[in-house]
Scaffold this motif. Structure first.
Motif, PDB file in Angstrom:
ATOM      1  N   ASP A   3       0.848  -1.195   0.000  1.00  0.00           N
ATOM      2  CA  ASP A   3       0.000   0.000   0.000  1.00  0.00           C
ATOM      3  C   ASP A   3       0.887   1.250   0.000  1.00  0.00           C
ATOM      4  O   ASP A   3       0.633   2.202  -0.740  1.00  0.00           O
ATOM      5  N   VAL A   4       1.910   1.223   0.864  1.00  0.00           N
ATOM      6  CA  VAL A   4       2.775   2.402   1.011  1.00  0.00           C
ATOM      7  C   VAL A   4       4.239   1.955   1.042  1.00  0.00           C
ATOM      8  O   VAL A   4       4.567   0.985   1.733  1.00  0.00           O
ATOM      9  N   VAL A  27       3.044  -2.023   4.520  1.00  0.00           N
ATOM     10  CA  VAL A  27       4.019  -0.928   4.379  1.00  0.00           C
ATOM     11  C   VAL A  27       5.441  -1.475   4.265  1.00  0.00           C
ATOM     12  O   VAL A  27       5.848  -2.340   5.052  1.00  0.00           O
ATOM     13  N   LEU A  28       6.188  -0.940   3.293  1.00  0.00           N
ATOM     14  CA  LEU A  28       7.617  -1.240   3.155  1.00  0.00           C
ATOM     15  C   LEU A  28       8.401   0.014   3.530  1.00  0.00           C
ATOM     16  O   LEU A  28       8.117   1.100   3.019  1.00  0.00           O
ATOM     17  N   LEU A  29       9.393  -0.130   4.425  1.00  0.00           N
ATOM     18  CA  LEU A  29      10.225   0.987   4.858  1.00  0.00           C
ATOM     19  C   LEU A  29      11.654   0.714   4.417  1.00  0.00           C
ATOM     20  O   LEU A  29      12.274  -0.266   4.851  1.00  0.00           O
ATOM     21  N   VAL A 154       4.013   6.502  -2.453  1.00  0.00           N
ATOM     22  CA  VAL A 154       5.431   6.506  -2.092  1.00  0.00           C
ATOM     23  C   VAL A 154       5.692   7.768  -1.262  1.00  0.00           C
ATOM     24  O   VAL A 154       5.380   8.884  -1.694  1.00  0.00           O
ATOM     25  N   VAL A 155       6.228   7.569  -0.051  1.00  0.00           N
ATOM     26  CA  VAL A 155       6.489   8.693   0.848  1.00  0.00           C
ATOM     27  C   VAL A 155       7.993   8.930   0.909  1.00  0.00           C
ATOM     28  O   VAL A 155       8.752   8.036   1.281  1.00  0.00           O
ATOM     29  N   GLY A 156       8.397  10.133   0.564  1.00  0.00           N
ATOM     30  CA  GLY A 156       9.803  10.530   0.689  1.00  0.00           C
ATOM     31  C   GLY A 156      10.037  11.107   2.077  1.00  0.00           C
ATOM     32  O   GLY A 156       9.635  12.237   2.367  1.00  0.00           O
ATOM     33  N   ALA A 157      10.650  10.292   2.944  1.00  0.00           N
ATOM     34  CA  ALA A 157      11.085  10.762   4.272  1.00  0.00           C
ATOM     35  C   ALA A 157      12.604  10.721   4.237  1.00  0.00           C
ATOM     36  O   ALA A 157      13.257  10.305   5.186  1.00  0.00           O
TER      37      ALA A 157
END
Ligand SMILES: Cc1cc2nc3c(=O)[nH]c(=O)nc-3n(C[C@H](O)[C@H](O)[C@H](O)COP(=O)(O)OP(=O)(O)OC[C@H]3O[C@@H](n4cnc5c(N)ncnc54)[C@H](O)[C@@H]3O)c2cc1C
Length: 395
Positions: A3-4, A27-29, A154-157
């Motif tokens: 999902d993310v 979620v994949l980190l 896709v979250v850019g942290a």
């Protein structure tokens, strides 16, 4: 398919991944470093950040990691000395300044406990885009092979130099020139509390951290960076001696435990923070001079805001677009004042505030409210209330 996918597993990324996973998302980190690994940062977490750590169930882990509790602050500049502490947030007044090799693994463990698939040593090289929408990532695994993963968001942290921002072409919507540069190290056997000292052109911070060490840092104007960086130790000594001779004596009696660390990359910007299939959190979205020590708490708040705004709407395109717009609205609403405040402090011109601060001496409630504007526990509007105006009028 996830999902993310979140890129970057420190103050912004791990909480974002954890909070999405707690909502039931897959979620994949991905993190290029291997934890525990230090990063350039002092470590002060203001009350809003401490309150969020507690609400996430991670504060006890931090306390158990042996970080000295902080509940007292002083500020000294020519003609004024104030002491007090910020008002509490959600019952939390005590703060902490954990080393990043302590804090970041606690955050990542919180994500793993929530069910996140956390992969360290993975360098994201590119985004996969289809028809103008981000749909996944391409990355190098620890074994050196290249692989891809698809995701709905896709979250850019991934910090100030965000690859995600670069790949989607996220422009700066607000930006200001760099104002300071800073150097710091750690001292053993140094009696200390949370101390700030200022004189024109110099700002010195003293922050107790883990292992009975105290971080001492000095800020200089950006236009001195070229000179300071080639002779850090004498510049640092001069900054301490000329800003607080008393602290200089204390440092001389203590023992420096580590090398000097520092940076001139004190960027000040807000980026376009969302688009089709992507979002930015933490320093990737918004960076400000580190002098007000707000980056960690603000990254926590952005993780909370992004995941709350999206809630269970991730798979509805129209609702997701609205949620992302609302998250961007939160960024402006919640962080613009703190950004302006950081720019103001980073000018290193104490005369702009010492007149007002000297009038607060003897009014502990107003001093604590002033310190609360720095922590984020009190807005500037709430500080500039009738009580303050009455005191300023009298003097
Ligand atoms: C000198 C200094 C002092 C500071 N002092 C304080 C303070 O006292 N209090 C405070 O609140 N804030 C402070 N800050 C600010 C604070 O450090 C940052 O705001 C905070 O670290 C932001 O967290 P983040 O997760 O957004 O980014 P980062 O901490 O930069 O983490 C980004 C992560 O993304 C990973 N990454 C990047 N690119 C990729 C890629 N392509 N693939 C995989 N992984 C990737 C990186 O390895 C990194 O682990 C300070 C900063 C500096 C420079």
């Amino acid at each position: 398919m996830y999902d993310v996918v979140v890129i970057g597993a420190r103050c912004a990324g791990s909480p974002t991944a954890m909070l999405f996973a707690r909502r039931g998302y897959r979620v994949l980190l991905l993190e290029k470093a291997r934890f525990p690994q230090d990063t350039l940062s002092s470590h002060y977490i203001h009350q809003p950040g401490v309150a969020l750590l507690d609400s996430w169930g991670l504060l006890d882990d931090l306390r158990e990691a042996g970080c000295r509790p902080i509940d007292h602050q002083s500020y000294e500049a020519p003609g004024v000395r104030i002491e007090g502490f910020s008002l509490p947030v959600d019952g939390h007044r005590t703060t902490y300044a954990p080393r990043r090799f302590v804090l970041d693994p606690i955050l990542a463990s919180g994500a793993v406990a929530a069910g996140v698939d956390f992969q360290e040593g993975c360098l994201v090289n590119d985004l996969i885009q289809e028809d103008g929408r981000v749909v996944g990532v391409r990355y190098t695994t620890p074994g050196g092979s290249t692989t891809t993963e698809q995701a709905h968001l896709v979250v850019g942290a991934d910090g100030m130099r965000s690859l995600v921002a670069r790949k989607v072409g996220a422009r700066n919507v607000i930006e200001h020139p760099r104002l300071t540069c800073t150097y710091y190290s750690y001292w053993a056997d140094l009696p200390s509390h949370f101390e700030l000292y200022e004189r024109p052109g110099r700002w010195v911070g003293v922050i107790p951290t883990n292992d009975d060490l105290t971080l001492v840092m000095a800020y200089f104007p950006q236009d001195e960076f070229a000179r300071v960086r080639i002779a850090v130790e004498p510049a640092f000594e001069e900054a301490i001696r000329s800003t607080s001779p008393e602290l200089y004596e204390r440092l001389a009696a203590g023992k420096r435990a580590e090398q000097m660390y520092g940076t001139g990359h004190q960027e000040n910007f807000f980026r376009k923070a969302t688009g089709p299939g992507w979002a930015l959190v933490g320093d990737a979205a918004h960076h400000k001079d580190s002098i007000t020590a707000r980056g960690i708490s603000d990254a926590f708040r952005q993780a909370q805001s992004l995941t709350e705004r999206i809630g269970d709407r991730l798979h509805d395109e129209a609702e997701l677009a609205t949620a992302l717009r609302n998250y961007e609205y939160d960024l402006d609403k919640d962080f613009l004042d703190a950004y302006r405040g950081a720019l103001n402090v980073a000018e290193l011109k104490p005369d702009q505030k010492t007149g007002m601060l000297s009038k607060l001496v003897g009014h502990q409630d107003l001093i604590d409210r002033y310190l609360s504007t720095l922590s984020g526990a009190c807005s500037l509007d709430d500080f500039y209330n009738d009580d303050l105006l009455a005191v300023l009028d009298q003097s």
